[in-house]
Design a protein around this motif. Structure first.
Motif, PDB file in Angstrom:
ATOM      1  N   HIS A 164       4.664  16.236 -14.830  1.00 28.44           N
ATOM      2  CA  HIS A 164       3.653  16.719 -15.781  1.00 28.44           C
ATOM      3  C   HIS A 164       2.244  16.358 -15.322  1.00 28.44           C
ATOM      4  N   GLY A 165       1.280  17.102 -15.827  1.00 28.66           N
ATOM      5  CA  GLY A 165      -0.132  16.746 -15.729  1.00 28.66           C
ATOM      6  C   GLY A 165      -0.621  16.597 -14.310  1.00 28.66           C
ATOM      7  N   GLY A 166      -1.439  15.553 -14.111  1.00 26.79           N
ATOM      8  CA  GLY A 166      -2.072  15.349 -12.814  1.00 26.79           C
ATOM      9  C   GLY A 166      -1.231  14.588 -11.831  1.00 26.79           C
ATOM     10  N   ALA A 167       0.049  14.878 -11.789  1.00 27.08           N
ATOM     11  CA  ALA A 167       0.941  14.288 -10.784  1.00 27.08           C
ATOM     12  C   ALA A 167       1.032  15.245  -9.604  1.00 27.08           C
ATOM     13  N   ARG A 168       0.895  14.744  -8.386  1.00 31.27           N
ATOM     14  CA  ARG A 168       0.870  15.590  -7.207  1.00 31.27           C
ATOM     15  C   ARG A 168       1.798  15.034  -6.128  1.00 31.27           C
ATOM     16  N   TRP A 169       2.512  15.958  -5.483  1.00 32.76           N
ATOM     17  CA  TRP A 169       3.366  15.560  -4.370  1.00 32.76           C
ATOM     18  C   TRP A 169       2.509  15.224  -3.157  1.00 32.76           C
ATOM     19  N   GLN A 170       2.874  14.128  -2.481  1.00 35.14           N
ATOM     20  CA  GLN A 170       2.175  13.689  -1.268  1.00 35.14           C
ATOM     21  C   GLN A 170       3.219  13.500  -0.170  1.00 35.14           C
ATOM     22  N   PRO A 171       3.505  14.561   0.603  1.00 34.43           N
ATOM     23  CA  PRO A 171       4.654  14.534   1.533  1.00 34.43           C
ATOM     24  C   PRO A 171       4.568  13.495   2.638  1.00 34.43           C
ATOM     25  N   ALA A 172       3.387  12.979   2.966  1.00 37.39           N
ATOM     26  CA  ALA A 172       3.277  12.138   4.164  1.00 37.39           C
ATOM     27  C   ALA A 172       2.790  10.725   3.888  1.00 37.39           C
ATOM     28  N   VAL A 173       2.658  10.327   2.628  1.00 36.33           N
ATOM     29  CA  VAL A 173       2.042   9.022   2.369  1.00 36.33           C
ATOM     30  C   VAL A 173       2.982   8.037   1.674  1.00 36.33           C
ATOM     31  N   GLY A 174       4.245   8.395   1.518  1.00 35.81           N
ATOM     32  CA  GLY A 174       5.160   7.522   0.800  1.00 35.81           C
ATOM     33  C   GLY A 174       5.578   6.307   1.599  1.00 35.81           C
ATOM     34  N   HIS A 175       6.217   5.387   0.907  1.00 36.10           N
ATOM     35  CA  HIS A 175       6.821   4.264   1.630  1.00 36.10           C
ATOM     36  C   HIS A 175       7.849   4.795   2.615  1.00 36.10           C
ATOM     37  N   LYS A 176       8.607   5.803   2.177  1.00 36.24           N
ATOM     38  CA  LYS A 176       9.568   6.477   3.037  1.00 36.24           C
ATOM     39  C   LYS A 176       9.398   7.967   2.805  1.00 36.24           C
ATOM     40  N   ASP A 177       8.909   8.669   3.781  1.00 33.58           N
ATOM     41  CA  ASP A 177       8.630  10.100   3.672  1.00 33.58           C
ATOM     42  C   ASP A 177       7.592  10.336   2.573  1.00 33.58           C
ATOM     43  N   GLY A 178       7.894  11.217   1.633  1.00 35.90           N
ATOM     44  CA  GLY A 178       6.901  11.567   0.629  1.00 35.90           C
ATOM     45  C   GLY A 178       6.864  10.618  -0.551  1.00 35.90           C
ATOM     46  N   ALA A 179       5.915  10.885  -1.475  1.00 35.86           N
ATOM     47  CA  ALA A 179       5.771  10.093  -2.692  1.00 35.86           C
ATOM     48  C   ALA A 179       5.147  10.980  -3.758  1.00 35.86           C
ATOM     49  N   LEU A 180       5.095  10.471  -4.981  1.00 38.38           N
ATOM     50  CA  LEU A 180       4.431  11.153  -6.083  1.00 38.38           C
ATOM     51  C   LEU A 180       3.175  10.376  -6.447  1.00 38.38           C
ATOM     52  N   ALA A 181       2.035  11.057  -6.374  1.00 35.74           N
ATOM     53  CA  ALA A 181       0.756  10.439  -6.732  1.00 35.74           C
ATOM     54  C   ALA A 181       0.462  10.718  -8.198  1.00 35.74           C
ATOM     55  N   LEU A 182       0.124   9.675  -8.944  1.00 36.34           N
ATOM     56  CA  LEU A 182      -0.190   9.781 -10.365  1.00 36.34           C
ATOM     57  C   LEU A 182      -1.665   9.448 -10.573  1.00 36.34           C
ATOM     58  N   ASP A 183      -2.342  10.233 -11.417  1.00 37.53           N
ATOM     59  CA  ASP A 183      -3.801  10.151 -11.495  1.00 37.53           C
ATOM     60  C   ASP A 183      -4.338   9.165 -12.523  1.00 37.53           C
ATOM     61  N   GLY A 184      -3.480   8.538 -13.314  1.00 35.00           N
ATOM     62  CA  GLY A 184      -3.958   7.589 -14.327  1.00 35.00           C
ATOM     63  C   GLY A 184      -4.551   8.251 -15.548  1.00 35.00           C
ATOM     64  N   LEU A 185      -4.463   9.587 -15.622  1.00 37.75           N
ATOM     65  CA  LEU A 185      -5.029  10.321 -16.758  1.00 37.75           C
ATOM     66  C   LEU A 185      -3.940  10.973 -17.608  1.00 37.75           C
ATOM     67  N   ASP A 186      -3.119  11.803 -16.992  1.00 35.83           N
ATOM     68  CA  ASP A 186      -2.037  12.452 -17.735  1.00 35.83           C
ATOM     69  C   ASP A 186      -0.841  12.784 -16.853  1.00 35.83           C
ATOM     70  N   GLY A 187      -0.827  12.255 -15.630  1.00 39.54           N
ATOM     71  CA  GLY A 187       0.260  12.544 -14.713  1.00 39.54           C
ATOM     72  C   GLY A 187       1.426  11.584 -14.879  1.00 39.54           C
ATOM     73  N   PHE A 188       2.629  12.117 -14.980  1.00 34.94           N
ATOM     74  CA  PHE A 188       3.855  11.313 -15.070  1.00 34.94           C
ATOM     75  C   PHE A 188       5.034  12.242 -14.845  1.00 34.94           C
ATOM     76  N   PHE A 189       6.245  11.670 -14.723  1.00 37.35           N
ATOM     77  CA  PHE A 189       7.415  12.543 -14.770  1.00 37.35           C
ATOM     78  C   PHE A 189       8.461  11.942 -15.685  1.00 37.35           C
ATOM     79  N   GLU A 190       9.215  12.827 -16.321  1.00 33.09           N
ATOM     80  CA  GLU A 190      10.209  12.404 -17.302  1.00 33.09           C
ATOM     81  C   GLU A 190      11.593  12.873 -16.897  1.00 33.09           C
ATOM     82  N   THR A 191      12.603  12.184 -17.415  1.00 32.75           N
ATOM     83  CA  THR A 191      14.001  12.535 -17.148  1.00 32.75           C
ATOM     84  C   THR A 191      14.757  12.620 -18.461  1.00 32.75           C
ATOM     85  N   GLY A 192      15.942  13.164 -18.408  1.00 35.66           N
ATOM     86  CA  GLY A 192      16.852  13.097 -19.537  1.00 35.66           C
ATOM     87  C   GLY A 192      17.468  11.708 -19.654  1.00 35.66           C
ATOM     88  N   PHE A 193      18.343  11.538 -20.631  1.00 37.44           N
ATOM     89  CA  PHE A 193      18.987  10.245 -20.863  1.00 37.44           C
ATOM     90  C   PHE A 193      19.893   9.872 -19.697  1.00 37.44           C
TER      91      PHE A 193
END
Length: 474
Positions: free
Chosen positions: A306-335
């Motif tokens: 959701h929101g200001g979350a952006r995929w960053q394919p080359a900056v993760g600890h291992k391969d890619g990562a998810l960058a969160l902007d501190g404003l409204d970016g996050f991701f949710e899952t089911g139970f």
């Protein structure tokens, strides 16, 4: 060198021989489930299958109930087990494991007059299973107590005559004993007629039996990374000492206490779980490059970005990562799991974050992981079910640099553990009973009500969740 070579042979064998594990439950009416409503689901063999799958989900456990009411171990008893169709059916099934619990009906006067043949008859029964082409492991059980001398069954005969003979049989035949007598003492309320357990009583029996059958004291994940692989193998080999004086951490077999040696038996125990990750329920690698779906490669519970979350394919600890902007970016899952259901572990790689921000929460529920406003260290607000426990807070800051950090939250059933880069930075001083229940999905990078100040500013990567406590051992 020979140990290394043999180890690699066993590794190859383990990798090519994973299959269902068949457990034959041999016994009388206590095994059969007499006086239990719906024994197909509630007898001890049925409950055993369910618990084994929870304890060890790397193998497909299957149990069969071969119990027959009124049967005796003694071949001259009034209803010998070996003369029942169930006995031949059990042999034909070619089980991998056999759990025998007989002797209760042998205590009846008309049967115990042949008590001098108990050892030889039991040895013959063991031999019949040991000779199968499936080469099963065999356990013999000390019977549960007879809380009333009913149906001719006599507790004094069970306790003072039959149980000592079972110990002698185990020594003669080199089989293992499961003591169901001692743990069930005082549990008369679970045996309404004094002889047969109700559903809860069968469950108590299963709690004794189930942890023994997988064959290890605990999962041989020696470095606590959630996987059993070459790292664990090398660690065990480095501590190999067949002559005794072991490091108890590596003395993993036999259950429940080990044998004071680190030898091929421990290696074989580890190899049962080779290249497996027991009770691994969710894994988001966060290596996507586009879209709003975070794929779960283990449990199939996809995350929605959701929101200001952006995929960053080359900056993760291992391969890619998810960058969160501190404003409204996050991701949710089911139970995925309820913290009140038992032990669990969450592993997350993170970079960034500020005091007061939340790394993980349950929607409309509790904060699982965040950064404390005062200390700048990790905190968990997962509380005791009765709300007696307070938040667990670390005083080791993770916000003072711009480096990747490995975060671990584990609940072992009595204490919460917080770890930073595989160093334990906070743990409950005193045991707590259980955690407050919550059955909603997860938010990663936001608090449970999406409060503006809770959104995470930084990166998250490689999130893993286990339904067991995975703790660093070094």
């Amino acid at each position: 060198m020979r140990i290394f070579v043999l180890g690699y042979v066993l590794l190859f064998w383990a990798a090519h021989n994973a299959q269902a594990v068949k457990v034959a439950c041999i016994g009388d009416s206590i095994t059969e489930g007499a006086n239990i409503a719906n024994p197909q689901n509630n007898s001890y063999p049925a409950q055993l299958a369910s618990l084994l799958r929870k304890l060890d989900d790397t193998r497909d456990w299957e149990t069969q109930n071969f119990g027959v009411g009124g049967t005796t171990l003694l071949q001259k008893g009034d209803k010998p087990y070996i003369k029942q169709p169930a006995y031949q059916q059990a042999l034909a099934w070619q089980p991998d494991m056999v759990v025998i619990m007989l002797g209760t009906n042998d205590s009846k006067p008309q049967n115990w007059i042949y008590g001098t043949e108990f050892v030889s008859d039991y040895c013959a029964l063991i031999d019949s299973f040991a000779g199968l082409s499936s080469h099963p492991r065999i356990w013999i059980c000390k019977p549960v107590p007879a809380f009333k001398d009913s149906f001719g069954i006599t507790n004094n005969v069970i306790r003072f005559e039959i149980i000592p003979l079972i110990d002698e049989i185990a020594r003669q035949k080199h089989v293992e004993v499961i003591d169901l007598y001692t743990p069930l003492l005082g549990a008369d309320a679970l045996f309404p007629d004094g002889i047969h357990p109700n559903t809860a009583g069968a469950g108590r029996m299963v709690q004794v039996i189930a942890p023994i059958l997988p064959g290890v004291k605990y999962m041989p994940d020696f470095n606590g990374d959630g996987f059993i692989n070459f790292i664990d193998y090398a660690m065990l080999i480095r501590h190999y000492d067949a002559n005794g004086s072991p490091d108890n951490l590596f003395d993993v077999t036999p259950a429940p206490n080990g044998d004071g040696r680190i030898d091929l038996r421990d290696l074989a125990g580890m190899l049962q779980y080779w290249l497996k990750s027991p009770q691994f329920v969710a894994y988001w690698k966060l290596d996507e490059t586009e879209g709003n779906i975070a794929s779960d490669s283990i449990g199939g519970v996809q995350g929605l970005v959701h929101g200001g979350a952006r995929w960053q394919p080359a900056v993760g600890h291992k391969d890619g990562a998810l960058a969160l902007d501190g404003l409204d970016g996050f991701f949710e899952t089911g139970f995925i799991l309820d913290p009140a259901d038992g032990p669990f572990t969450v592993l997350i790689w993170v970079k960034g974050g500020r005091p007061g921000q939340v790394l993980m929460s349950q929607a409309l529920g509790q904060i699982w992981l965040g950064i404390d406003n005062v200390t700048g260290g990790l905190r968990t607000n997962l509380l005791e079910g009765r709300r007696n426990a307070t938040a667990l807070i670390s005083y080791t800051s993770i916000t003072a640099d711009d480096q990747w950090h490995f975060i671990r939250l584990a609940w072992d059933g009595s204490r919460r553990h917080l770890c930073l880069d595989d160093i334990e930075v906070a743990v409950d001083l005193y045991p707590i009973n259980n955690l407050l229940s919550s059955r909603t999905g997860f938010y990663f990078g936001a608090g449970p009500v999406l409060k503006a100040s809770s959104f995470w500013a930084g990166y998250i990567d490689d999130i893993r969740i286990y339904k067991r406590a995975v703790l660093p051992r070094f």
